[in-house]
Design a protein around this motif. Structure first.
Motif, PDB file in Angstrom:
ATOM      1  N   MET A   1       0.874  -1.304   0.037  1.00 32.32           N
ATOM      2  CA  MET A   1      -0.016  -0.044  -0.094  1.00 32.32           C
ATOM      3  C   MET A   1       0.907   1.344   0.150  1.00 32.32           C
ATOM      4  O   MET A   1       1.882   1.078   0.733  1.00 32.32           O
ATOM      5  CB  MET A   1      -0.918   0.081   1.322  1.00 32.32           C
ATOM      6  N   GLY A   4       1.805   2.854   3.483  1.00 31.05           N
ATOM      7  CA  GLY A   4       1.508   2.040   4.421  1.00 31.05           C
ATOM      8  C   GLY A   4      -0.162   2.175   4.675  1.00 31.05           C
ATOM      9  O   GLY A   4      -0.409   1.808   5.900  1.00 31.05           O
ATOM     10  N   LYS A   5      -0.824   2.957   3.773  1.00 31.87           N
ATOM     11  CA  LYS A   5      -2.445   3.152   4.231  1.00 31.87           C
ATOM     12  C   LYS A   5      -3.087   2.863   3.024  1.00 31.87           C
ATOM     13  O   LYS A   5      -2.936   3.105   2.203  1.00 31.87           O
ATOM     14  CB  LYS A   5      -2.464   4.820   4.586  1.00 31.87           C
ATOM     15  N   TYR A  40      -5.461  -1.037   8.256  1.00 33.17           N
ATOM     16  CA  TYR A  40      -4.596  -1.785   7.446  1.00 33.17           C
ATOM     17  C   TYR A  40      -3.258  -2.005   8.207  1.00 33.17           C
ATOM     18  O   TYR A  40      -2.827  -0.935   8.789  1.00 33.17           O
ATOM     19  CB  TYR A  40      -4.428  -1.318   6.117  1.00 33.17           C
ATOM     20  N   ARG A  41      -2.409  -2.853   8.132  1.00 31.41           N
ATOM     21  CA  ARG A  41      -1.148  -2.836   8.721  1.00 31.41           C
ATOM     22  C   ARG A  41      -0.489  -4.128   8.086  1.00 31.41           C
ATOM     23  O   ARG A  41      -0.846  -5.038   7.620  1.00 31.41           O
ATOM     24  CB  ARG A  41      -1.127  -3.016  10.284  1.00 31.41           C
ATOM     25  N   ARG A  42       0.893  -3.898   7.979  1.00 29.96           N
ATOM     26  CA  ARG A  42       1.795  -4.777   7.449  1.00 29.96           C
ATOM     27  C   ARG A  42       2.699  -5.308   8.517  1.00 29.96           C
ATOM     28  O   ARG A  42       3.546  -4.603   9.374  1.00 29.96           O
ATOM     29  CB  ARG A  42       2.637  -4.296   6.309  1.00 29.96           C
ATOM     30  N   ILE A  43       2.601  -6.721   8.670  1.00 32.33           N
ATOM     31  CA  ILE A  43       3.564  -7.522   9.717  1.00 32.33           C
ATOM     32  C   ILE A  43       4.514  -8.477   9.088  1.00 32.33           C
ATOM     33  O   ILE A  43       3.924  -9.390   8.261  1.00 32.33           O
ATOM     34  CB  ILE A  43       2.804  -7.989  10.742  1.00 32.33           C
ATOM     35  N   ALA A  45       6.002 -10.042   6.251  1.00 33.07           N
ATOM     36  CA  ALA A  45       5.614 -10.152   4.686  1.00 33.07           C
ATOM     37  C   ALA A  45       3.918 -10.193   4.384  1.00 33.07           C
ATOM     38  O   ALA A  45       3.539 -10.621   3.247  1.00 33.07           O
ATOM     39  CB  ALA A  45       6.234 -11.350   4.222  1.00 33.07           C
ATOM     40  N   GLU A  46       3.296 -10.117   5.313  1.00 36.58           N
ATOM     41  CA  GLU A  46       1.813 -10.140   5.523  1.00 36.58           C
ATOM     42  C   GLU A  46       1.257  -8.777   5.347  1.00 36.58           C
ATOM     43  O   GLU A  46       1.430  -8.015   6.387  1.00 36.58           O
ATOM     44  CB  GLU A  46       1.350 -10.916   6.970  1.00 36.58           C
ATOM     45  N   ASN A  47       0.066  -8.773   4.788  1.00 34.34           N
ATOM     46  CA  ASN A  47      -0.653  -7.552   4.772  1.00 34.34           C
ATOM     47  C   ASN A  47      -1.861  -7.883   5.471  1.00 34.34           C
ATOM     48  O   ASN A  47      -2.672  -8.916   5.136  1.00 34.34           O
ATOM     49  CB  ASN A  47      -1.111  -7.214   3.131  1.00 34.34           C
ATOM     50  N   LEU A  48      -2.355  -7.184   6.536  1.00 36.20           N
ATOM     51  CA  LEU A  48      -3.397  -7.391   7.127  1.00 36.20           C
ATOM     52  C   LEU A  48      -4.432  -6.408   7.180  1.00 36.20           C
ATOM     53  O   LEU A  48      -4.109  -5.335   7.411  1.00 36.20           O
ATOM     54  CB  LEU A  48      -3.009  -7.618   8.672  1.00 36.20           C
ATOM     55  N   LEU A  49      -5.562  -6.762   6.675  1.00 37.85           N
ATOM     56  CA  LEU A  49      -6.708  -5.890   6.608  1.00 37.85           C
ATOM     57  C   LEU A  49      -7.908  -6.111   7.520  1.00 37.85           C
ATOM     58  O   LEU A  49      -8.613  -7.317   7.293  1.00 37.85           O
ATOM     59  CB  LEU A  49      -7.210  -5.743   5.083  1.00 37.85           C
TER      60      LEU A  49
END
Length: 61
Positions: A1, A4-5, A40-43, A45-49
């Motif tokens: 994203m 990051g947003k 939304y956050r990235r941890i 290699a994962e994108n979490l929505l």
């Protein structure tokens, strides 16, 4: 994203002529319109929505 947003998902003006409608670009508008909260956050290699939807329940059976 980007940055990051998730995108704001603002409604875009569209043509009333069906042949002139864009093929995509409505997803974030629909998500923002239907969801009460969007996170939304990235941890790693994962994108979490996470979406929280505002729904009404009919409890009167």
């Amino acid at each position: 994203m980007p940055d990051g947003k998730p995108p704001l998902g603002n409604a875009q003006p569209i043509s009333p002529v069906i042949e002139d409608l864009p093929e995509g670009g409505f997803g974030w508008f629909l998500i923002r319109d239907l969801a009460k909260d969007v996170c939304y956050r990235r941890i790693g290699a994962e994108n979490l929505l996470d979406l929280r939807l505002a729904i009404a329940l009919n409890l009167q059976g």
